[in-house]
Each structure stands twice: as C-alpha cells, then as structure tokens.
Design a protein around this motif. Sequence first.
Motif, PDB file in Angstrom:
ATOM      1  N   GLN A  11       0.840  -1.203   0.000  1.00 43.85           N
ATOM      2  CA  GLN A  11       0.000   0.000   0.000  1.00 43.85           C
ATOM      3  C   GLN A  11       0.878   1.258   0.000  1.00 43.85           C
ATOM      4  OE1 GLN A  11      -3.863   0.335   2.140  1.00 43.85           O
ATOM      5  NE2 GLN A  11      -2.612   1.178   3.783  1.00 43.85           N
ATOM      6  N   GLN A  12       1.895   1.250   0.870  1.00 47.96           N
ATOM      7  CA  GLN A  12       2.785   2.411   0.942  1.00 47.96           C
ATOM      8  C   GLN A  12       3.580   2.567  -0.357  1.00 47.96           C
ATOM      9  OE1 GLN A  12       3.789   5.201   3.614  1.00 47.96           O
ATOM     10  NE2 GLN A  12       3.528   5.433   1.431  1.00 47.96           N
ATOM     11  N   TYR A  22      -0.985  11.353  -8.559  1.00 46.76           N
ATOM     12  CA  TYR A  22      -2.040  11.584  -7.556  1.00 46.76           C
ATOM     13  C   TYR A  22      -2.450  13.046  -7.493  1.00 46.76           C
ATOM     14  CZ  TYR A  22      -4.555  10.765  -3.150  1.00 46.76           C
ATOM     15  OH  TYR A  22      -5.521  10.658  -2.176  1.00 46.76           O
ATOM     16  N   ILE A  26      -6.459  13.224  -7.375  1.00 44.77           N
ATOM     17  CA  ILE A  26      -7.261  13.617  -6.204  1.00 44.77           C
ATOM     18  C   ILE A  26      -8.114  14.847  -6.527  1.00 44.77           C
ATOM     19  CG2 ILE A  26      -5.463  15.034  -5.057  1.00 44.77           C
ATOM     20  CD1 ILE A  26      -7.927  12.675  -3.259  1.00 44.77           C
ATOM     21  N   TRP A  60      -5.413  18.854   1.335  1.00 45.47           N
ATOM     22  CA  TRP A  60      -6.094  19.567   2.418  1.00 45.47           C
ATOM     23  C   TRP A  60      -5.132  20.389   3.278  1.00 45.47           C
ATOM     24  CZ3 TRP A  60     -11.067  20.150   2.003  1.00 45.47           C
ATOM     25  CH2 TRP A  60     -11.792  19.203   1.268  1.00 45.47           C
ATOM     26  N   GLY A  76       4.018   8.495   5.283  1.00 45.11           N
ATOM     27  CA  GLY A  76       5.095   7.513   5.146  1.00 45.11           C
ATOM     28  C   GLY A  76       5.902   7.685   3.873  1.00 45.11           C
ATOM     29  N   ASP A  98       6.037   5.901   9.384  1.00 49.77           N
ATOM     30  CA  ASP A  98       5.041   4.852   9.179  1.00 49.77           C
ATOM     31  C   ASP A  98       3.997   4.998  10.288  1.00 49.77           C
ATOM     32  OD1 ASP A  98       3.541   2.567   9.084  1.00 49.77           O
ATOM     33  OD2 ASP A  98       5.228   1.176   9.231  1.00 49.77           O
ATOM     34  N   PHE A 100       1.835   3.162  11.346  1.00 49.43           N
ATOM     35  CA  PHE A 100       1.591   1.980  12.183  1.00 49.43           C
ATOM     36  C   PHE A 100       2.699   1.797  13.220  1.00 49.43           C
ATOM     37  CE2 PHE A 100      -0.700   1.193   8.174  1.00 49.43           C
ATOM     38  CZ  PHE A 100      -1.984   1.218   8.708  1.00 49.43           C
ATOM     39  N   VAL A 114      -7.915  12.684   5.901  1.00 49.47           N
ATOM     40  CA  VAL A 114      -8.908  12.415   4.848  1.00 49.47           C
ATOM     41  C   VAL A 114      -8.435  11.190   4.071  1.00 49.47           C
ATOM     42  CG1 VAL A 114     -10.083  13.327   2.803  1.00 49.47           C
ATOM     43  CG2 VAL A 114      -9.442  14.882   4.667  1.00 49.47           C
ATOM     44  N   HIS A 119      -7.787   2.781   4.926  1.00 48.12           N
ATOM     45  CA  HIS A 119      -6.559   2.029   4.643  1.00 48.12           C
ATOM     46  C   HIS A 119      -5.952   1.387   5.888  1.00 48.12           C
ATOM     47  CE1 HIS A 119      -6.587   3.256   0.554  1.00 48.12           C
ATOM     48  NE2 HIS A 119      -6.215   4.500   0.743  1.00 48.12           N
TER      49      HIS A 119
HETATM   50  N1  SAM Z   1      -5.134  12.678   2.703  1.00 45.41           N
HETATM   51  C1  SAM Z   1      -4.709  12.735   1.345  1.00 45.41           C
HETATM   52  C2  SAM Z   1      -5.850  13.066   0.441  1.00 45.41           C
HETATM   53  O1  SAM Z   1      -7.002  13.060   0.893  1.00 45.41           O
HETATM   54  O2  SAM Z   1      -5.597  13.347  -0.725  1.00 45.41           O
HETATM   55  C3  SAM Z   1      -3.983  11.488   0.886  1.00 45.41           C
HETATM   56  C4  SAM Z   1      -4.646  10.193   1.182  1.00 45.41           C
HETATM   57  S1  SAM Z   1      -3.908   8.848   0.285  1.00 45.41           S
HETATM   58  C5  SAM Z   1      -5.374   7.924  -0.023  1.00 45.41           C
HETATM   59  C6  SAM Z   1      -3.111   7.892   1.500  1.00 45.41           C
HETATM   60  C7  SAM Z   1      -1.804   8.434   2.007  1.00 45.41           C
HETATM   61  O3  SAM Z   1      -1.356   7.556   3.034  1.00 45.41           O
HETATM   62  C8  SAM Z   1      -0.658   8.523   1.007  1.00 45.41           C
HETATM   63  O4  SAM Z   1      -0.075   9.785   1.041  1.00 45.41           O
HETATM   64  C9  SAM Z   1       0.346   7.477   1.490  1.00 45.41           C
HETATM   65  O5  SAM Z   1       1.701   7.816   1.243  1.00 45.41           O
HETATM   66  C10 SAM Z   1       0.049   7.428   2.953  1.00 45.41           C
HETATM   67  N2  SAM Z   1       0.428   6.172   3.585  1.00 45.41           N
HETATM   68  C11 SAM Z   1       0.216   4.913   3.131  1.00 45.41           C
HETATM   69  N3  SAM Z   1       0.687   4.018   4.016  1.00 45.41           N
HETATM   70  C12 SAM Z   1       1.209   4.725   5.045  1.00 45.41           C
HETATM   71  C13 SAM Z   1       1.821   4.378   6.271  1.00 45.41           C
HETATM   72  N4  SAM Z   1       1.979   3.104   6.640  1.00 45.41           N
HETATM   73  N5  SAM Z   1       2.245   5.368   7.092  1.00 45.41           N
HETATM   74  C14 SAM Z   1       2.088   6.664   6.732  1.00 45.41           C
HETATM   75  N6  SAM Z   1       1.499   7.067   5.601  1.00 45.41           N
HETATM   76  C15 SAM Z   1       1.054   6.102   4.762  1.00 45.41           C
END
Ligand code: SAM
Length: 223
Positions: A11-12, A22, A26, A60, A76, A98, A100, A114, A119
């Motif tokens: 996912q990351q 993106y 978005i 945002w 992340g 990260d 988590f 948001v 996820h």
């Molecule tokens: N909030 C933003 C928006 O609404 O446009 C971005 C949301 S995007 C769906 C998910 C975001 O989560 C991405 O920027 C991704 O890099 C981040 N992400 C994914 N896994 C992550 C993790 N384990 N820790 C921190 N960020 C993470």
Amino acid sequence: MRDVDQLLDEQQRFYSAKSEEYVDWIRNYMDPVRPHIEKLVHASPLSGSIVELAPGTGYWTETLSDLAHDVTAVDGSREMLDIVARRKLPNVTLVQADLFAWQPDRKWDYVFFVHWLAHVPIEKLPGFWKTLDQALKPGGQVIFVDVTAEEQAIEEDVGVESSVPVVTRSLDDGQKFTVVKTYWDPDELISLLSSWGWTATATPVARNEGRGFVYYTVERTRD
Ligand code: SAM
C-alpha cells in the motif's frame, strides 16, 4: 497470500509510486465535493495546533495551514511529502513516518485526516486510536473524512486477503498494486469507537449527489 504487514508495505509503495499522478487524480476525484467539505471544515473549531495524518500531496494541508497556528503533516512517503513541500506553507512541518509505528513526540489540539481510515486494517485499528489518544491534548478532537459503502459502487471490486478487505489500484503505466480498503458503515464505526472510549458524530457529505463521503468529529467520551 500476503500477510497484513506485506499488504501495508505494498500500500505504501503504491502511494509513493503514484505520488505525481495523484496530484491530478485527487483533484478530479474530490473537487466536485470539496465545497461541501470545506464548509464543514470552516464551520469546525479546527485551529491552534493540528497534526494531519497521511496528507498525500497536501490536497487539504493548505486549508489547514490557513486555519491553524501550526500544522504537522505525517506521511510515510518521502515522494508525497516532497510534493507537499512545493506548496511552501510556512507553518507546516513535514514528518516522514510509518503511521503503524509512529510515536507522537508532542500533543496537538486536533488530529485531521482524509481518506486514511479506510486504509487501516481492522486489526490495527485499536492501536491506531490509542496513538491518536496520545497525540491529542486534553479536550482535543479528531476530525476526519472517509468513504462509505455507497462510494464503493463507483470504485473497484473489493476482495479479501488475509481477512482484510482489499482493492486493486493502478499506475498510469498499468502496474497494479493491492491496497487495504474498508468501506465503513458510519453507525458501526461510531459504535466501535464508543467501545474504545470515544464519542463520534458522522455528517454525510454530498449524499444527494450520489457520493458517499462522511465527515466525522470524534472526542474522548466525558465521564
Ligand atoms: N489525505 C490525502 C488526500 O485526501 O488526498 C492522501 C490520502 S492517500 C489515499 C493515503 C496516504 O497515506 C498517502 O499519502 C500514502 O503515502 C500514505 N500512507 C500509506 N501508508 C502509510 C503508512 N503506513 N504510514 C504513513 N502514511 C502512509
């Protein structure tokens, strides 16, 4: 079959690889409903110190920067944070972590995110909300926006891997990735949060336009 940590790693990796694409993705996805969410955000008490989780490209972050004294944006992906940095927001600090494993090193008035909760796999949800508790000052609030099952109808089919709901996401070059995606029913989510000591309200956003977004405000339950 990948385990949950392997799914979260993929996912990351997906979001890092998707970061430049993106920016437009978005906008196309959220611009039609953005005025409805902006209205709620501007009517909210969001101010003071805000930590924004998973800001992505900062869609945002600029709004939060206008409302807040200071914003800490935690993602992340270095690639995503580099795009937020291009916005040159003077009161925003970028942190790569990260979520988590993230241990907040201070407290904020508000936590905001948001399109992040969907996820978070359910088995990581209790730990995630404990981290939010550590991140919040007394009397602080969590404000977040996410999708509902209605939105699923215009997204991809949901599968299940390692007992976690997942969808397939693609890059423009056709590479495919699996990401975790839970389309929460707001009542079920509120009830779960209540069992962990939180009081939440859910405001549907733009439902009359056939989209399924929900604006949540959450605070610690008062005795
Ligand atoms: N909030 C933003 C928006 O609404 O446009 C971005 C949301 S995007 C769906 C998910 C975001 O989560 C991405 O920027 C991704 O890099 C981040 N992400 C994914 N896994 C992550 C993790 N384990 N820790 C921190 N960020 C993470």
